[in-house]
Design a protein around this motif. Structure first.
Motif, short mmCIF file in Angstrom:
data_model
loop_
_atom_site.label_atom_id
_atom_site.label_comp_id
_atom_site.label_asym_id
_atom_site.label_seq_id
_atom_site.Cartn_x
_atom_site.Cartn_y
_atom_site.Cartn_z
N UNK A 9 0.85 -1.19 0.00
CA UNK A 9 0.00 0.00 0.00
C UNK A 9 0.89 1.24 0.00
N UNK A 10 0.32 2.41 -0.34
CA UNK A 10 1.11 3.63 -0.34
C UNK A 10 1.70 3.92 1.04
N UNK A 11 1.02 3.46 2.08
CA UNK A 11 1.50 3.67 3.45
C UNK A 11 2.66 2.76 3.80
N UNK A 12 2.97 1.79 2.92
CA UNK A 12 4.07 0.87 3.18
C UNK A 12 3.62 -0.42 3.82
N UNK A 13 2.32 -0.58 4.07
CA UNK A 13 1.83 -1.82 4.65
C UNK A 13 1.68 -2.90 3.60
N UNK A 14 1.90 -4.14 3.99
CA UNK A 14 1.82 -5.26 3.04
C UNK A 14 0.39 -5.51 2.63
N UNK A 15 0.16 -5.57 1.32
CA UNK A 15 -1.16 -5.89 0.79
C UNK A 15 -1.21 -7.31 0.24
N UNK A 16 -0.05 -7.92 0.10
CA UNK A 16 0.01 -9.29 -0.40
C UNK A 16 0.95 -10.13 0.44
N UNK A 17 0.87 -11.43 0.26
CA UNK A 17 1.78 -12.35 0.93
C UNK A 17 2.39 -13.27 -0.11
N UNK A 18 3.56 -13.78 0.19
CA UNK A 18 4.24 -14.67 -0.75
C UNK A 18 3.51 -16.00 -0.86
N UNK A 19 3.48 -16.55 -2.06
CA UNK A 19 3.03 -17.92 -2.28
C UNK A 19 4.25 -18.82 -2.21
N UNK A 20 4.10 -20.00 -1.65
CA UNK A 20 5.26 -20.88 -1.47
C UNK A 20 5.02 -22.24 -2.09
#
Length: 507
Positions: A68-79
Protein backbone atom coordinates in the motif's frame (compact mmCIF):
# COMPACT_ATOMS: atom_id res chain seq x y z
CA UNK A 1 -11.71 -51.94 4.85
CA UNK A 2 -10.81 -48.49 6.14
CA UNK A 3 -9.47 -46.37 3.31
CA UNK A 4 -6.58 -43.99 3.81
CA UNK A 5 -6.01 -40.96 1.61
CA UNK A 6 -3.82 -42.07 -1.29
CA UNK A 7 -1.19 -39.71 -2.71
CA UNK A 8 -1.17 -39.87 -6.49
CA UNK A 9 1.89 -39.02 -8.65
CA UNK A 10 0.81 -35.79 -10.32
CA UNK A 11 3.40 -36.00 -13.07
CA UNK A 12 0.67 -37.65 -15.17
CA UNK A 13 -1.29 -34.43 -15.15
CA UNK A 14 1.33 -33.01 -17.54
CA UNK A 15 1.15 -29.29 -16.83
CA UNK A 16 1.29 -26.93 -13.92
CA UNK A 17 -1.19 -24.17 -13.38
CA UNK A 18 -0.54 -20.83 -11.74
CA UNK A 19 -3.14 -18.11 -11.62
CA UNK A 20 -3.25 -14.37 -11.22
CA UNK A 21 -6.71 -13.83 -9.84
CA UNK A 22 -8.90 -11.75 -7.60
CA UNK A 23 -10.92 -14.86 -6.81
CA UNK A 24 -10.41 -18.60 -7.09
CA UNK A 25 -8.43 -20.60 -9.60
CA UNK A 26 -6.52 -23.88 -9.56
CA UNK A 27 -3.01 -25.26 -9.82
CA UNK A 28 -1.53 -28.59 -10.77
CA UNK A 29 2.10 -29.36 -9.94
CA UNK A 30 4.23 -32.41 -10.61
CA UNK A 31 4.38 -34.51 -7.49
CA UNK A 32 7.35 -36.65 -8.49
CA UNK A 33 9.88 -36.71 -11.29
CA UNK A 34 12.95 -38.89 -11.59
CA UNK A 35 15.67 -39.84 -14.03
CA UNK A 36 18.35 -42.51 -14.02
CA UNK A 37 21.00 -43.96 -16.28
CA UNK A 38 22.49 -47.43 -15.97
CA UNK A 39 21.09 -50.19 -13.78
CA UNK A 40 22.12 -52.28 -10.79
CA UNK A 41 24.21 -54.66 -12.95
CA UNK A 42 25.78 -51.96 -15.12
CA UNK A 43 29.50 -51.21 -14.91
CA UNK A 44 28.86 -47.66 -16.17
CA UNK A 45 28.40 -44.75 -13.83
CA UNK A 46 24.78 -44.35 -12.73
CA UNK A 47 23.11 -40.96 -12.88
CA UNK A 48 20.29 -40.80 -10.31
CA UNK A 49 18.29 -37.72 -9.44
CA UNK A 50 14.74 -36.99 -8.35
CA UNK A 51 12.52 -34.32 -6.88
CA UNK A 52 9.11 -34.17 -5.25
CA UNK A 53 6.82 -31.18 -4.85
CA UNK A 54 5.37 -31.57 -1.38
CA UNK A 55 3.03 -28.66 -0.80
CA UNK A 56 1.68 -25.41 -2.26
CA UNK A 57 0.46 -22.62 -0.02
CA UNK A 58 -2.04 -21.10 -2.43
CA UNK A 59 -3.24 -21.43 -6.00
CA UNK A 60 -3.69 -17.76 -6.84
CA UNK A 61 -2.36 -14.25 -6.41
CA UNK A 62 -4.51 -11.26 -5.63
CA UNK A 63 -3.94 -8.94 -8.57
CA UNK A 64 -2.82 -5.90 -6.60
CA UNK A 65 0.36 -4.03 -5.73
CA UNK A 66 2.26 -5.76 -2.92
CA UNK A 67 2.63 -2.57 -0.87
CA UNK A 68 0.00 0.00 0.00
CA UNK A 69 1.11 3.63 -0.34
CA UNK A 70 1.50 3.67 3.45
CA UNK A 71 4.07 0.87 3.18
CA UNK A 72 1.83 -1.82 4.65
CA UNK A 73 1.82 -5.26 3.04
CA UNK A 74 -1.16 -5.89 0.79
CA UNK A 75 0.01 -9.29 -0.40
CA UNK A 76 1.78 -12.35 0.93
CA UNK A 77 4.24 -14.67 -0.75
CA UNK A 78 3.03 -17.92 -2.28
CA UNK A 79 5.26 -20.88 -1.47
CA UNK A 80 6.09 -24.17 -3.16
CA UNK A 81 7.87 -26.74 -1.01
CA UNK A 82 9.93 -29.39 -2.83
CA UNK A 83 12.57 -32.01 -2.03
CA UNK A 84 15.64 -32.94 -4.11
CA UNK A 85 17.73 -36.10 -3.78
CA UNK A 86 20.52 -37.93 -5.57
CA UNK A 87 19.48 -41.45 -4.67
CA UNK A 88 16.73 -43.95 -5.34
CA UNK A 89 14.53 -45.09 -2.46
CA UNK A 90 13.41 -48.58 -1.56
CA UNK A 91 9.75 -49.28 -0.94
CA UNK A 92 10.41 -48.82 2.80
CA UNK A 93 11.99 -45.40 2.22
CA UNK A 94 15.59 -46.54 2.61
CA UNK A 95 18.43 -45.85 0.17
CA UNK A 96 18.54 -48.38 -2.70
CA UNK A 97 21.30 -46.85 -4.81
CA UNK A 98 23.14 -43.52 -5.06
CA UNK A 99 24.29 -41.50 -8.04
CA UNK A 100 27.86 -42.33 -9.04
CA UNK A 101 28.41 -38.84 -10.41
CA UNK A 102 28.27 -35.46 -8.69
CA UNK A 103 25.23 -33.34 -9.52
CA UNK A 104 24.23 -29.69 -9.59
CA UNK A 105 20.60 -28.56 -9.43
CA UNK A 106 18.82 -25.72 -11.21
CA UNK A 107 15.24 -24.63 -10.51
CA UNK A 108 13.50 -23.89 -13.83
CA UNK A 109 10.29 -21.87 -14.18
CA UNK A 110 8.31 -21.16 -17.32
CA UNK A 111 6.08 -18.12 -16.74
CA UNK A 112 4.14 -15.67 -18.97
CA UNK A 113 6.06 -12.42 -19.32
CA UNK A 114 3.20 -10.20 -18.17
CA UNK A 115 3.25 -12.04 -14.85
CA UNK A 116 7.00 -12.62 -14.52
CA UNK A 117 7.82 -8.94 -15.10
CA UNK A 118 6.14 -8.21 -11.76
CA UNK A 119 7.35 -11.16 -9.72
CA UNK A 120 9.86 -11.55 -6.89
CA UNK A 121 11.53 -14.93 -6.27
CA UNK A 122 13.62 -16.35 -3.43
CA UNK A 123 14.81 -19.90 -2.67
CA UNK A 124 14.99 -21.00 0.97
CA UNK A 125 16.42 -24.20 2.52
CA UNK A 126 14.52 -26.15 5.18
CA UNK A 127 16.87 -27.23 8.00
CA UNK A 128 16.53 -29.79 10.79
CA UNK A 129 13.67 -28.77 13.01
CA UNK A 130 11.91 -27.23 10.02
CA UNK A 131 13.70 -23.90 10.42
CA UNK A 132 14.40 -21.93 7.24
CA UNK A 133 17.52 -20.26 5.86
CA UNK A 134 17.60 -18.35 2.58
CA UNK A 135 19.74 -19.92 -0.15
CA UNK A 136 19.50 -16.96 -2.53
CA UNK A 137 18.86 -13.26 -2.06
CA UNK A 138 15.48 -12.00 -3.19
CA UNK A 139 15.41 -11.53 -6.97
CA UNK A 140 13.15 -8.74 -8.24
CA UNK A 141 12.85 -9.91 -11.84
CA UNK A 142 11.94 -6.51 -13.25
CA UNK A 143 15.21 -5.07 -11.92
CA UNK A 144 17.11 -7.55 -14.08
CA UNK A 145 15.07 -6.96 -17.24
CA UNK A 146 14.38 -3.20 -17.24
CA UNK A 147 16.44 -0.04 -16.78
CA UNK A 148 16.55 1.07 -13.14
CA UNK A 149 17.86 4.11 -11.28
CA UNK A 150 18.27 5.03 -7.63
CA UNK A 151 15.32 6.98 -6.30
CA UNK A 152 16.52 10.32 -4.94
CA UNK A 153 19.62 8.66 -3.55
CA UNK A 154 17.63 6.03 -1.68
CA UNK A 155 18.59 2.37 -1.86
CA UNK A 156 15.42 1.58 -3.81
CA UNK A 157 15.47 1.12 -7.57
CA UNK A 158 12.92 2.95 -9.69
CA UNK A 159 12.18 1.93 -13.26
CA UNK A 160 13.13 4.24 -16.10
CA UNK A 161 9.90 4.85 -18.02
CA UNK A 162 8.87 6.63 -21.20
CA UNK A 163 5.18 7.54 -21.46
CA UNK A 164 4.54 5.18 -18.55
CA UNK A 165 6.29 2.22 -20.21
CA UNK A 166 9.35 0.56 -18.67
CA UNK A 167 12.46 0.69 -20.82
CA UNK A 168 14.28 -2.62 -21.48
CA UNK A 169 17.85 -2.85 -20.20
CA UNK A 170 20.72 -4.02 -22.41
CA UNK A 171 24.48 -4.49 -22.36
CA UNK A 172 26.61 -5.08 -19.28
CA UNK A 173 25.38 -3.64 -15.99
CA UNK A 174 25.41 -4.19 -12.23
CA UNK A 175 22.45 -4.76 -9.95
CA UNK A 176 22.82 -4.71 -6.16
CA UNK A 177 20.07 -6.79 -4.59
CA UNK A 178 20.37 -4.64 -1.46
CA UNK A 179 18.99 -1.72 -3.50
CA UNK A 180 15.91 -3.64 -4.61
CA UNK A 181 12.68 -3.27 -2.66
CA UNK A 182 12.58 -5.85 0.15
CA UNK A 183 9.29 -7.73 -0.13
CA UNK A 184 9.66 -9.37 3.31
CA UNK A 185 12.61 -11.54 2.26
CA UNK A 186 13.67 -14.54 4.33
CA UNK A 187 17.01 -13.91 6.10
CA UNK A 188 20.10 -16.06 5.77
CA UNK A 189 21.54 -15.24 2.35
CA UNK A 190 23.68 -12.13 1.99
CA UNK A 191 22.73 -9.53 -0.59
CA UNK A 192 24.82 -9.75 -3.73
CA UNK A 193 26.19 -7.54 -6.45
CA UNK A 194 25.00 -9.23 -9.64
CA UNK A 195 26.87 -8.94 -12.91
CA UNK A 196 24.09 -8.67 -15.49
CA UNK A 197 24.26 -8.75 -19.27
CA UNK A 198 21.95 -9.23 -22.21
CA UNK A 199 18.45 -8.07 -23.06
CA UNK A 200 15.19 -10.02 -23.38
CA UNK A 201 14.11 -7.53 -26.06
CA UNK A 202 17.28 -7.62 -28.15
CA UNK A 203 19.09 -10.88 -27.35
CA UNK A 204 16.14 -12.75 -25.88
CA UNK A 205 18.34 -13.59 -22.91
CA UNK A 206 19.50 -11.99 -19.62
CA UNK A 207 21.98 -13.56 -17.21
CA UNK A 208 22.86 -12.37 -13.70
CA UNK A 209 25.67 -13.91 -11.63
CA UNK A 210 26.77 -13.24 -8.06
CA UNK A 211 30.23 -13.71 -6.58
CA UNK A 212 29.03 -16.64 -4.46
CA UNK A 213 28.17 -18.77 -7.48
CA UNK A 214 24.40 -18.33 -7.32
CA UNK A 215 22.80 -16.79 -10.36
CA UNK A 216 19.66 -16.44 -12.42
CA UNK A 217 19.01 -16.53 -16.15
CA UNK A 218 15.92 -15.20 -17.97
CA UNK A 219 15.19 -16.19 -21.59
CA UNK A 220 12.25 -14.92 -23.64
CA UNK A 221 10.32 -16.76 -26.36
CA UNK A 222 6.96 -16.39 -28.08
CA UNK A 223 4.60 -19.33 -27.75
CA UNK A 224 1.01 -20.09 -28.74
CA UNK A 225 -0.57 -21.18 -25.47
CA UNK A 226 -3.93 -21.82 -23.85
CA UNK A 227 -5.20 -19.78 -20.92
CA UNK A 228 -8.53 -18.78 -19.37
CA UNK A 229 -10.29 -15.55 -18.40
CA UNK A 230 -12.85 -15.79 -15.59
CA UNK A 231 -16.10 -13.79 -15.41
CA UNK A 232 -18.16 -13.15 -12.29
CA UNK A 233 -21.40 -15.11 -11.97
CA UNK A 234 -24.36 -14.58 -9.66
CA UNK A 235 -28.12 -14.09 -9.31
CA UNK A 236 -27.58 -10.36 -8.88
CA UNK A 237 -24.81 -7.80 -8.65
CA UNK A 238 -24.02 -8.67 -5.01
CA UNK A 239 -24.17 -12.46 -5.40
CA UNK A 240 -20.79 -14.16 -5.84
CA UNK A 241 -20.67 -17.65 -7.34
CA UNK A 242 -17.86 -19.59 -9.00
CA UNK A 243 -16.69 -17.94 -12.20
CA UNK A 244 -17.40 -18.75 -15.82
CA UNK A 245 -14.10 -19.14 -17.69
CA UNK A 246 -13.57 -18.61 -21.40
CA UNK A 247 -10.84 -21.00 -22.56
CA UNK A 248 -8.61 -19.17 -25.03
CA UNK A 249 -5.53 -19.58 -27.25
CA UNK A 250 -3.08 -16.86 -28.27
CA UNK A 251 0.59 -16.23 -28.97
CA UNK A 252 2.23 -14.51 -25.99
CA UNK A 253 5.74 -14.06 -24.61
CA UNK A 254 7.02 -16.48 -21.98
CA UNK A 255 10.12 -16.34 -19.79
CA UNK A 256 12.19 -19.40 -18.97
CA UNK A 257 13.79 -18.59 -15.60
CA UNK A 258 16.70 -20.71 -14.34
CA UNK A 259 17.86 -20.26 -10.73
CA UNK A 260 21.23 -21.91 -10.07
CA UNK A 261 21.16 -23.80 -6.78
CA UNK A 262 24.92 -24.46 -6.61
CA UNK A 263 27.50 -22.64 -4.52
CA UNK A 264 28.27 -25.51 -2.14
CA UNK A 265 25.12 -25.91 -0.02
CA UNK A 266 23.13 -27.72 -2.67
CA UNK A 267 25.89 -29.57 -4.52
CA UNK A 268 25.32 -33.33 -4.56
CA UNK A 269 28.64 -35.18 -4.24
CA UNK A 270 29.15 -38.51 -6.02
CA UNK A 271 28.33 -41.73 -4.11
CA UNK A 272 27.06 -39.81 -1.05
CA UNK A 273 23.30 -39.82 -0.50
CA UNK A 274 21.82 -36.40 0.09
CA UNK A 275 18.31 -35.04 0.41
CA UNK A 276 17.43 -31.35 0.63
CA UNK A 277 14.05 -29.70 1.07
CA UNK A 278 13.64 -26.23 -0.39
CA UNK A 279 10.88 -23.63 -0.52
CA UNK A 280 10.37 -21.26 -3.42
CA UNK A 281 8.86 -17.94 -2.30
CA UNK A 282 6.92 -16.11 -5.04
CA UNK A 283 5.54 -12.60 -4.52
CA UNK A 284 3.61 -10.41 -6.95
CA UNK A 285 5.29 -7.02 -6.51
CA UNK A 286 2.98 -5.01 -8.75
CA UNK A 287 -0.40 -5.77 -10.24
CA UNK A 288 -0.67 -7.05 -13.79
CA UNK A 289 -2.31 -4.47 -16.04
CA UNK A 290 -4.00 -6.35 -18.86
CA UNK A 291 -6.92 -5.73 -21.19
CA UNK A 292 -8.46 -9.07 -20.18
CA UNK A 293 -9.38 -7.71 -16.73
CA UNK A 294 -12.59 -5.73 -16.23
CA UNK A 295 -14.27 -6.76 -19.51
CA UNK A 296 -18.08 -6.76 -19.34
CA UNK A 297 -20.07 -9.80 -20.44
CA UNK A 298 -22.58 -8.40 -22.91
CA UNK A 299 -25.89 -10.05 -23.68
CA UNK A 300 -27.96 -9.49 -26.79
CA UNK A 301 -28.43 -5.78 -27.41
CA UNK A 302 -25.16 -4.85 -25.72
CA UNK A 303 -22.25 -3.22 -27.51
CA UNK A 304 -18.56 -4.03 -27.76
CA UNK A 305 -15.56 -2.07 -28.91
CA UNK A 306 -13.62 -4.87 -30.64
CA UNK A 307 -16.16 -5.35 -33.42
CA UNK A 308 -16.38 -9.14 -33.19
CA UNK A 309 -19.77 -10.08 -31.77
CA UNK A 310 -22.37 -8.03 -29.93
CA UNK A 311 -23.55 -10.91 -27.78
CA UNK A 312 -21.04 -12.71 -25.51
CA UNK A 313 -23.66 -15.41 -24.87
CA UNK A 314 -23.02 -16.54 -28.46
CA UNK A 315 -19.47 -17.46 -27.41
CA UNK A 316 -20.94 -20.50 -25.66
CA UNK A 317 -22.56 -21.90 -28.82
CA UNK A 318 -20.15 -22.40 -31.75
CA UNK A 319 -21.76 -22.33 -35.20
CA UNK A 320 -20.50 -24.76 -37.83
CA UNK A 321 -18.62 -22.99 -40.61
CA UNK A 322 -17.97 -19.78 -38.67
CA UNK A 323 -14.49 -18.45 -37.94
CA UNK A 324 -13.40 -19.03 -34.35
CA UNK A 325 -14.70 -16.29 -32.09
CA UNK A 326 -12.00 -14.04 -30.62
CA UNK A 327 -11.65 -12.37 -27.25
CA UNK A 328 -9.03 -9.61 -27.19
CA UNK A 329 -7.21 -11.27 -30.06
CA UNK A 330 -7.39 -14.80 -28.62
CA UNK A 331 -9.32 -17.72 -30.13
CA UNK A 332 -12.23 -19.01 -28.06
CA UNK A 333 -11.67 -22.77 -27.66
CA UNK A 334 -14.49 -23.42 -25.20
CA UNK A 335 -15.43 -22.64 -21.62
CA UNK A 336 -15.66 -24.17 -18.16
CA UNK A 337 -17.36 -23.60 -14.82
CA UNK A 338 -17.63 -25.32 -11.43
CA UNK A 339 -20.83 -26.75 -9.98
CA UNK A 340 -21.92 -28.79 -6.98
CA UNK A 341 -22.68 -32.49 -7.37
CA UNK A 342 -24.14 -35.04 -4.93
CA UNK A 343 -21.96 -37.89 -3.66
CA UNK A 344 -22.91 -41.56 -3.24
CA UNK A 345 -21.51 -44.82 -1.87
CA UNK A 346 -21.77 -48.25 -3.51
CA UNK A 347 -23.03 -50.99 -1.20
CA UNK A 348 -22.70 -53.96 -3.57
CA UNK A 349 -26.24 -53.80 -4.88
CA UNK A 350 -26.43 -50.21 -5.94
CA UNK A 351 -25.64 -46.60 -5.05
CA UNK A 352 -26.84 -44.89 -1.89
CA UNK A 353 -26.82 -41.12 -1.47
CA UNK A 354 -24.79 -39.28 1.16
CA UNK A 355 -25.61 -35.98 2.82
CA UNK A 356 -22.64 -34.27 1.20
CA UNK A 357 -21.71 -32.65 -2.09
CA UNK A 358 -18.47 -32.08 -3.94
CA UNK A 359 -17.27 -29.70 -6.65
CA UNK A 360 -17.12 -30.76 -10.28
CA UNK A 361 -15.61 -28.75 -13.14
CA UNK A 362 -17.66 -28.93 -16.34
CA UNK A 363 -15.41 -28.34 -19.38
CA UNK A 364 -16.83 -27.66 -22.86
CA UNK A 365 -14.41 -27.89 -25.81
CA UNK A 366 -15.40 -26.70 -29.29
CA UNK A 367 -14.58 -28.77 -32.36
CA UNK A 368 -12.46 -27.05 -35.02
CA UNK A 369 -12.17 -28.41 -38.57
CA UNK A 370 -9.14 -28.62 -40.83
CA UNK A 371 -10.15 -25.26 -42.30
CA UNK A 372 -9.72 -23.59 -38.89
CA UNK A 373 -13.46 -22.93 -38.55
CA UNK A 374 -15.84 -24.36 -35.96
CA UNK A 375 -17.38 -27.69 -37.01
CA UNK A 376 -20.35 -27.15 -34.68
CA UNK A 377 -19.48 -29.94 -32.23
CA UNK A 378 -18.98 -29.55 -28.48
CA UNK A 379 -17.36 -32.24 -26.32
CA UNK A 380 -17.76 -32.31 -22.54
CA UNK A 381 -15.22 -33.31 -19.90
CA UNK A 382 -15.59 -33.58 -16.12
CA UNK A 383 -12.98 -32.90 -13.46
CA UNK A 384 -13.04 -33.21 -9.68
CA UNK A 385 -12.02 -30.08 -7.74
CA UNK A 386 -10.60 -31.43 -4.48
CA UNK A 387 -7.31 -31.98 -2.61
CA UNK A 388 -5.19 -35.02 -3.48
CA UNK A 389 -3.95 -35.27 0.12
CA UNK A 390 -4.85 -33.69 3.44
CA UNK A 391 -2.21 -30.94 3.31
CA UNK A 392 -2.59 -29.67 -0.25
CA UNK A 393 -4.75 -26.95 -1.69
CA UNK A 394 -7.45 -27.99 -4.15
CA UNK A 395 -6.33 -29.68 -7.35
CA UNK A 396 -8.34 -30.22 -10.49
CA UNK A 397 -8.05 -33.84 -11.63
CA UNK A 398 -9.95 -35.66 -14.33
CA UNK A 399 -12.86 -37.99 -13.59
CA UNK A 400 -11.71 -40.99 -15.58
CA UNK A 401 -13.99 -43.85 -14.53
CA UNK A 402 -17.77 -44.02 -14.97
CA UNK A 403 -20.40 -46.53 -13.81
CA UNK A 404 -24.08 -47.23 -14.42
CA UNK A 405 -26.55 -47.46 -11.53
CA UNK A 406 -25.96 -51.21 -11.05
CA UNK A 407 -22.18 -50.78 -10.76
CA UNK A 408 -21.35 -51.90 -14.30
CA UNK A 409 -18.86 -49.94 -16.39
CA UNK A 410 -20.29 -47.00 -18.34
CA UNK A 411 -18.65 -45.98 -21.63
CA UNK A 412 -18.26 -42.21 -21.53
CA UNK A 413 -17.57 -40.79 -24.95
CA UNK A 414 -17.53 -37.06 -24.25
CA UNK A 415 -21.27 -36.43 -24.48
CA UNK A 416 -22.89 -34.32 -21.78
CA UNK A 417 -23.86 -36.17 -18.59
CA UNK A 418 -25.56 -33.22 -16.90
CA UNK A 419 -28.85 -34.30 -15.33
CA UNK A 420 -28.19 -38.02 -15.85
CA UNK A 421 -29.32 -39.75 -12.65
CA UNK A 422 -28.10 -43.18 -13.80
CA UNK A 423 -24.39 -42.42 -14.16
CA UNK A 424 -21.73 -42.08 -11.45
CA UNK A 425 -18.09 -41.05 -11.76
CA UNK A 426 -14.97 -41.58 -9.71
CA UNK A 427 -11.38 -40.30 -9.83
CA UNK A 428 -8.38 -42.53 -10.37
CA UNK A 429 -7.16 -42.34 -6.75
CA UNK A 430 -10.45 -43.81 -5.49
CA UNK A 431 -10.74 -46.24 -8.41
CA UNK A 432 -7.52 -47.95 -7.33
CA UNK A 433 -9.23 -48.83 -4.02
CA UNK A 434 -12.14 -50.68 -5.68
CA UNK A 435 -12.64 -54.37 -6.40
CA UNK A 436 -13.13 -54.27 -10.19
CA UNK A 437 -14.29 -57.27 -12.24
CA UNK A 438 -13.04 -58.27 -15.70
CA UNK A 439 -15.77 -56.20 -17.37
CA UNK A 440 -14.73 -53.02 -15.55
CA UNK A 441 -17.67 -53.11 -13.15
CA UNK A 442 -17.60 -52.89 -9.35
CA UNK A 443 -17.63 -56.08 -7.28
CA UNK A 444 -17.62 -54.15 -4.05
CA UNK A 445 -17.24 -50.69 -2.56
CA UNK A 446 -15.42 -49.59 0.54
CA UNK A 447 -15.85 -47.20 3.40
CA UNK A 448 -14.65 -43.75 2.44
CA UNK A 449 -14.90 -44.33 -1.33
CA UNK A 450 -17.35 -41.77 -2.70
CA UNK A 451 -18.87 -41.56 -6.15
CA UNK A 452 -20.04 -38.42 -7.96
CA UNK A 453 -23.60 -38.27 -9.24
CA UNK A 454 -24.51 -36.31 -12.38
CA UNK A 455 -28.23 -36.19 -11.53
CA UNK A 456 -28.41 -32.50 -10.60
CA UNK A 457 -25.22 -31.31 -12.29
CA UNK A 458 -26.09 -28.42 -14.64
CA UNK A 459 -24.90 -28.43 -18.25
CA UNK A 460 -25.02 -24.63 -18.56
CA UNK A 461 -23.22 -21.87 -16.62
CA UNK A 462 -26.47 -19.93 -16.26
CA UNK A 463 -28.04 -22.39 -13.79
CA UNK A 464 -27.20 -23.79 -10.36
CA UNK A 465 -28.96 -27.17 -10.81
CA UNK A 466 -30.12 -29.29 -13.69
CA UNK A 467 -33.77 -28.93 -12.60
CA UNK A 468 -33.54 -25.14 -12.80
CA UNK A 469 -31.88 -25.47 -16.19
CA UNK A 470 -34.81 -27.57 -17.46
CA UNK A 471 -37.34 -24.94 -16.40
CA UNK A 472 -36.01 -22.60 -19.09
CA UNK A 473 -36.75 -18.92 -19.46
CA UNK A 474 -35.43 -17.23 -16.33
CA UNK A 475 -31.66 -17.39 -15.86
CA UNK A 476 -30.60 -18.30 -12.33
CA UNK A 477 -27.17 -16.72 -12.86
CA UNK A 478 -26.15 -13.60 -14.74
CA UNK A 479 -22.63 -13.07 -16.08
CA UNK A 480 -20.80 -9.84 -15.19
CA UNK A 481 -17.25 -8.49 -15.55
CA UNK A 482 -14.00 -10.46 -15.92
CA UNK A 483 -12.12 -10.93 -12.63
CA UNK A 484 -9.28 -13.37 -13.18
CA UNK A 485 -6.83 -14.85 -15.61
CA UNK A 486 -5.35 -18.34 -15.41
CA UNK A 487 -2.05 -19.32 -16.98
CA UNK A 488 -0.23 -22.60 -17.42
CA UNK A 489 3.39 -22.61 -16.30
CA UNK A 490 6.10 -25.22 -15.87
CA UNK A 491 8.12 -25.76 -12.72
CA UNK A 492 10.88 -28.36 -12.89
CA UNK A 493 14.27 -29.12 -11.35
CA UNK A 494 17.13 -29.72 -13.80
CA UNK A 495 20.09 -31.80 -12.63
CA UNK A 496 23.43 -31.67 -14.46
CA UNK A 497 26.71 -33.48 -13.89
CA UNK A 498 28.89 -31.34 -11.62
CA UNK A 499 32.05 -31.87 -13.64
CA UNK A 500 30.41 -30.81 -16.90
CA UNK A 501 28.97 -27.37 -16.00
CA UNK A 502 25.67 -27.18 -17.84
CA UNK A 503 26.14 -30.44 -19.77
CA UNK A 504 25.02 -33.98 -19.22
CA UNK A 505 21.56 -35.41 -18.60
CA UNK A 506 18.78 -33.53 -16.94
CA UNK A 507 15.48 -34.24 -15.19
Amino acid sequence: MKRQTKKIPLVSYLCYLLAVSVLFTGVTFSRYSTGTSGDVQSTLSRYIASYEIDDISSTSFTNANYWLESGGAQGTARTVRFTLRNFEKNADGGVRRISDVGLLATLRLYIPRELADNMVLQVVAVNDGDTQTAVTPQYVLGNLVYQVADANGDNIYEYVETNGVRQPASGERTIETAKSVDYNSVPGAADETLSVNGSVSEDGHVSATGAGGNGITISASNETVSYSVGFRRGENDSDLQTQLYLDLEKEITFYTIDINLGGGLLDFAAARDKEQTLILYMSLAEKVDNIDYGQQWYTEGGSRSDGNKDNYDDYLTPVAGEDCYTFNGAKVLGYHFDAEAATYVFNGGGFTTRDATTTVRVVKTFGVGADGKYDGSVSTGYFHVAPISESTVNFVHEIENYFSGDGSAYAFGGASLGGNDGVFGICSNYYQSLDINENGGINGGYEGVYFISFAELPDSPFYDTYDNQQQGGQHVYNIYNSLSKTYYIDMTVVFTQASQSGEGGGV
